[in-house]
Design a protein around this motif. Structure first.
Motif, PDB file in Angstrom:
ATOM      1  N   HIS A 156     -31.624 -18.029 -10.629  1.00  7.66           N
ATOM      2  CA  HIS A 156     -32.059 -16.888  -9.831  1.00  7.66           C
ATOM      3  C   HIS A 156     -32.899 -17.377  -8.649  1.00  7.66           C
ATOM      4  O   HIS A 156     -33.722 -18.276  -8.802  1.00  7.66           O
ATOM      5  CB  HIS A 156     -32.877 -15.922 -10.686  1.00  7.66           C
ATOM      6  CG  HIS A 156     -32.998 -14.571 -10.057  1.00  7.66           C
ATOM      7  ND1 HIS A 156     -32.051 -13.583 -10.238  1.00  7.66           N
ATOM      8  CD2 HIS A 156     -33.930 -14.055  -9.214  1.00  7.66           C
ATOM      9  CE1 HIS A 156     -32.413 -12.507  -9.542  1.00  7.66           C
ATOM     10  NE2 HIS A 156     -33.541 -12.774  -8.917  1.00  7.66           N
ATOM     11  N   VAL A 166     -38.383   0.450  -5.336  1.00  9.97           N
ATOM     12  CA  VAL A 166     -37.315  -0.300  -5.988  1.00  9.97           C
ATOM     13  C   VAL A 166     -37.046   0.389  -7.331  1.00  9.97           C
ATOM     14  O   VAL A 166     -37.787   0.182  -8.289  1.00  9.97           O
ATOM     15  CB  VAL A 166     -37.718  -1.771  -6.219  1.00  9.97           C
ATOM     16  CG1 VAL A 166     -36.546  -2.550  -6.817  1.00  9.97           C
ATOM     17  CG2 VAL A 166     -38.173  -2.418  -4.920  1.00  9.97           C
ATOM     18  N   LEU A 200     -32.950  -4.468  -1.454  1.00 15.55           N
ATOM     19  CA  LEU A 200     -33.824  -4.474  -2.630  1.00 15.55           C
ATOM     20  C   LEU A 200     -34.331  -3.062  -2.905  1.00 15.55           C
ATOM     21  O   LEU A 200     -34.432  -2.647  -4.051  1.00 15.55           O
ATOM     22  CB  LEU A 200     -35.001  -5.431  -2.397  1.00 15.55           C
ATOM     23  CG  LEU A 200     -36.017  -5.526  -3.529  1.00 15.55           C
ATOM     24  CD1 LEU A 200     -35.371  -6.061  -4.809  1.00 15.55           C
ATOM     25  CD2 LEU A 200     -37.192  -6.416  -3.127  1.00 15.55           C
ATOM     26  N   SER A 251     -30.673  -7.341  -2.877  1.00 16.59           N
ATOM     27  CA  SER A 251     -30.557  -7.551  -4.307  1.00 16.59           C
ATOM     28  C   SER A 251     -29.089  -7.857  -4.584  1.00 16.59           C
ATOM     29  O   SER A 251     -28.216  -7.043  -4.309  1.00 16.59           O
ATOM     30  CB  SER A 251     -31.005  -6.286  -5.039  1.00 16.59           C
ATOM     31  OG  SER A 251     -30.921  -6.485  -6.428  1.00 16.59           O
ATOM     32  N   THR A 292     -32.944 -12.203  -5.366  1.00 17.43           N
ATOM     33  CA  THR A 292     -33.861 -11.129  -5.006  1.00 17.43           C
ATOM     34  C   THR A 292     -34.520 -11.562  -3.714  1.00 17.43           C
ATOM     35  O   THR A 292     -35.067 -12.672  -3.643  1.00 17.43           O
ATOM     36  CB  THR A 292     -34.945 -10.920  -6.086  1.00 17.43           C
ATOM     37  OG1 THR A 292     -34.298 -10.616  -7.321  1.00 17.43           O
ATOM     38  CG2 THR A 292     -35.890  -9.796  -5.705  1.00 17.43           C
ATOM     39  N   THR A 308     -36.868 -10.328  -0.083  1.00 24.10           N
ATOM     40  CA  THR A 308     -37.760  -9.316   0.498  1.00 24.10           C
ATOM     41  C   THR A 308     -38.506  -9.903   1.688  1.00 24.10           C
ATOM     42  O   THR A 308     -38.598 -11.132   1.838  1.00 24.10           O
ATOM     43  CB  THR A 308     -38.784  -8.821  -0.551  1.00 24.10           C
ATOM     44  OG1 THR A 308     -39.675  -7.883   0.051  1.00 24.10           O
ATOM     45  CG2 THR A 308     -39.609  -9.976  -1.117  1.00 24.10           C
TER      46      THR A 308
END
Lengths: 227, 457
Positions: free
Chosen positions: A84, A132, A155, A172, A177, A179
């Motif tokens: 991830h 979110v 996201l 996302s 992930t 931002t």
């Protein structure tokens, strides 16, 4: 053993983003999950890890980091293998198809996200709040980019601040992930730290109450995002 | 939509980590610096004076008169120390005021991220003569104006905000001589000054554009060395450095730099230049050694003193022994490292506002039962406290920290993740003991709060 790799902290950690590793390690530890943090310096090849953290940086280092990651070539494969990636600000832009630096210079990204970033007319500097799902994500943004998605999911929706384009923030995707929120984002949002940890270990974590919960609540209140 | 200016709501409760909320008496509320509204009352006067065909000296006189008026009123109304509001009004009336005030003077400008105020004070002492200076730390143009108007001494030693150097240099064109001291560059107030590299580039351009100035440069900092590359009149100073995390990649080619003790180099050939003045155990210059025994603590203050030595001795030809003696006698600068009293307890006040500053103080603070850290997010502090994660708090030998200030929860979170016991409170007296001196590390406006609420012992 959970392995967290901080990608090029020597050039990509302008806004405390390396602190995300500290948060993950501490929150894993209280759950009895052994973890190790590897700082992958600029120019070293990417280690095998379960979680990769890519932070923000200035224009020159951002370009250089993107070059090295492209030459390394392994980040996309690691995501396919189940790792991830948490990417913040410049790190987010690098993962897209292209980004703009300086005066109109377009730079190829790693093309792991369907996102094109251009220069906005003004820098977005200030608090950022993003919805979110049922959670609120808070952070501090400081960038001049406008990121446009040609597919996939953001996201979340911007409650206040600018994010990608004033409407949504980040991205996302499976294994990613992203931002614009610094803070560091996992320090201000313990729920997101636990979500990323849970995904990496493959099971739900027990709740852990800490001063970070008070911080998250206080920031949400201070920014008018909670009534 | 921006939220920058939205007022923060008062905190509704205090927490002690892992325990029930603390019921400590909330004895004070943090005071944010207020904008000088008084200045706006004078706007009609400003427009009249600016539109009128007044000749420059007269306009300067009017501006200075208005400044004294506003500063006096500001002090009486308790709106502040009374240097900024009046300076702003005066600058509105006469935009070229600074150049008029600097005309014919011998000017020393001190700039950099950390150590400006202390280095300014050490340089004032080192010059051993009457000197005009803004040593109270009001380093924007308005503060500079107030300091220069109040003191007509031939020599002026001015602390200048790092992003105001080019403006102040441009205003120095009528000065008799100009010396610029470049201390260091590290991240500070990220939301305001954004990128340290762009400041280094601004310095470089300003110094190349200025009429001949002499630069005293700490070339142990690669960003400072970058800013003075190609300049003729540079006194290069080398000091031991422990903080270089803000300059890890080469200012020229962005490759990784390698560091030795005060030296550094890059594969591209950009390397720390040979120094004229060096700090080891003593200051070395011109084949001689000069032992320092400063009253001010810390390796960082020895580095500041070496910069002041280079300015006073190498550039301004003062006697080295006298310069060292004068600097040794400086005991406290604007409250830094002063032991003060508040609520019957004694506190040693220290200022740190960025990772480099925290790193230096972590080595200065000895092992103790507990420590106070007080972090605000006022305009002067920067609104983004994420730098707390770049500061090596892990080096502290104290394991219990009282967290104060408007960003006490950010601080407590940072420290709890690093394994400290954290006490979140507005009333640290509850945790201190009689007869104990408790160390306090505070950022800019938090430090000012401590100075206001405490008295000298």
């Amino acid at each position: 053993m959970l392995t967290v790799a901080v990608v090029y902290p020597d050039v990509l950690s302008t806004y405390g983003d390396s602190g995300n590793a500290l948060v993950l390690r501490a929150r894993a530890q209280v759950r009895g999950i052994a973890s190790t943090v590897i700082e992958c310096r600029f120019g070293e090849s990417l280690p095998h890890a379960d979680i990769y953290l890519i932070g923000g940086g200035e224009d020159g280092p951002q370009r250089a980091a993107c070059d090295y990651l492209r030459r390394d070539g392994s980040l996309g494969r690691r995501i396919d293998d189940g790792a991830h990636v948490l990417a913040v600000c410049a790190g987010f832009q690098i993962l897209g198809a292209s980004f703009e630096v300086g005066a109109g210079e377009i730079y190829q990204g790693l093309d792991l996200l369907p996102i094109v970033t251009t220069r906005g007319t003004q820098r977005s500097v200030g608090d950022l709040v993003v919805r979110v799902g049922s959670e609120l994500l808070v952070g501090f943004e400081n960038h001049g980019g406008v990121s446009t998605m040609s597919g996939g999911d953001a996201l979340g929706e911007v409650v206040s601040g600018f994010g990608n384009d004033g409407r949504v923030d980040g991205a996302s995707a499976p294994g990613v992930t992203a931002t614009y929120a610094h803070g560091p984002v996992l320090a201000l949002n313990p729920w997101l730290a636990d979500e990323i940890l849970a995904r990496a270990v493959g099971y739900q974590l027990e709740p852990y109450a800490s001063v970070a919960d008070d911080l998250h609540l206080e920031r949400c209140r201070a920014l008018g995002a909670l009534s | 939509m921006r939220l920058l200016d939205r007022k923060r709501r008062p905190h509704t409760r205090e927490v002690r980590t892992g325990e029930s909320p603390l019921k400590g008496a909330s004895s004070f509320e943090k005071s944010q610096p207020r904008p000088p509204r008084l200045a706006f009352l004078l706007l009609p006067l400003v427009s009249v004076v600016r539109m009128s065909p007044l000749i420059a000296p007269l306009r300067t006189a009017v501006a200075l008169g208005a400044m004294r008026l506003v500063n006096g009123a500001s002090r009486r109304l308790g709106q502040g120390a009374g240097t900024v509001a009046g300076g702003r009004v005066a600058l509105l009336l006469q935009p070229r005021l600074v150049s008029h005030l600097l005309k014919g003077r011998s000017v020393v400008l001190v700039t950099g991220t950390n150590g400006k105020t202390t280095t300014t004070a050490l340089t004032v002492a080192a010059m051993g003569q009457p000197v005009a200076s803004n040593v109270t730390g009001s380093n924007m143009l308005a503060g500079v104006v107030a300091a220069l108007a109040a003191d007509r001494s031939h020599t002026a030693v001015l602390e200048v905000d790092e992003s105001y150097l080019s403006l102040t240099l441009a205003d120095s064109h009528l000065a008799e001589s100009v010396t610029v001291m470049l201390l260091n560059l590290s991240r500070d107030q990220l939301d305001r000054v954004t990128e340290v590299r762009s400041i280094a580039a601004l310095w470089s351009r300003a110094l190349h554009d200025a009429r001949p100035v002499t630069v005293v440069a700490n070339v142990s900092d690669p960003l400072v060395a970058y800013a003075v590359a190609g300049l003729d009149r540079v006194v290069k100073v080398r000091v031991p450095t422990t903080w270089n995390s803000d300059a890890l990649s080469c200012p020229l080619c962005t490759q990784a730099l390698s560091f030795g003790d005060g030296d550094w180099s890059c594969h591209c050939g950009f390397t720390s230049p040979d120094a004229n003045v060096r700090l080891g155990r003593d200051i070395s210059w011109n084949g001689s050694n000069f032992p320092l025994s400063l009253s001010l603590p810390g390796a960082f203050n020895a580095a500041n003193a070496t910069m002041a030595f280079a300015t006073a001795v190498v550039v301004h030809a003062h006697d080295p022994a006298e310069v060292i003696a004068a600097m040794n006698a400086v005991t406290s600068v604007a409250g830094r490292f002063e032991i003060r009293e508040w609520r019957g307890r004694r506190w040693r006040l220290m200022l740190a506002k960025n990772p480099a500053g925290i790193e230096a103080l972590c080595r200065e603070v000895g092992p103790s039962r507990l420590l106070v850290i007080d972090m605000n997010d006022g305009i002067a502090d920067g609104r983004d406290p994420s730098w707390l994660y770049d500061a090596p708090f892990e080096n502290l030998s104290t394991r219990t920290v009282i967290c104060m200030g408007s960003r006490r929860l950010d601080l407590a979170t940072r420290l709890q993740y690093a394994g400290f016991e954290v006490l979140v409170t507005k009333n640290p007296v509850d945790f201190t003991r009689d007869g104990e001196v408790t160390d306090v590390i505070a950022n800019y406006t938090a430090f000012a709060d401590w100075m206001n609420r405490s008295q000298p012992c």
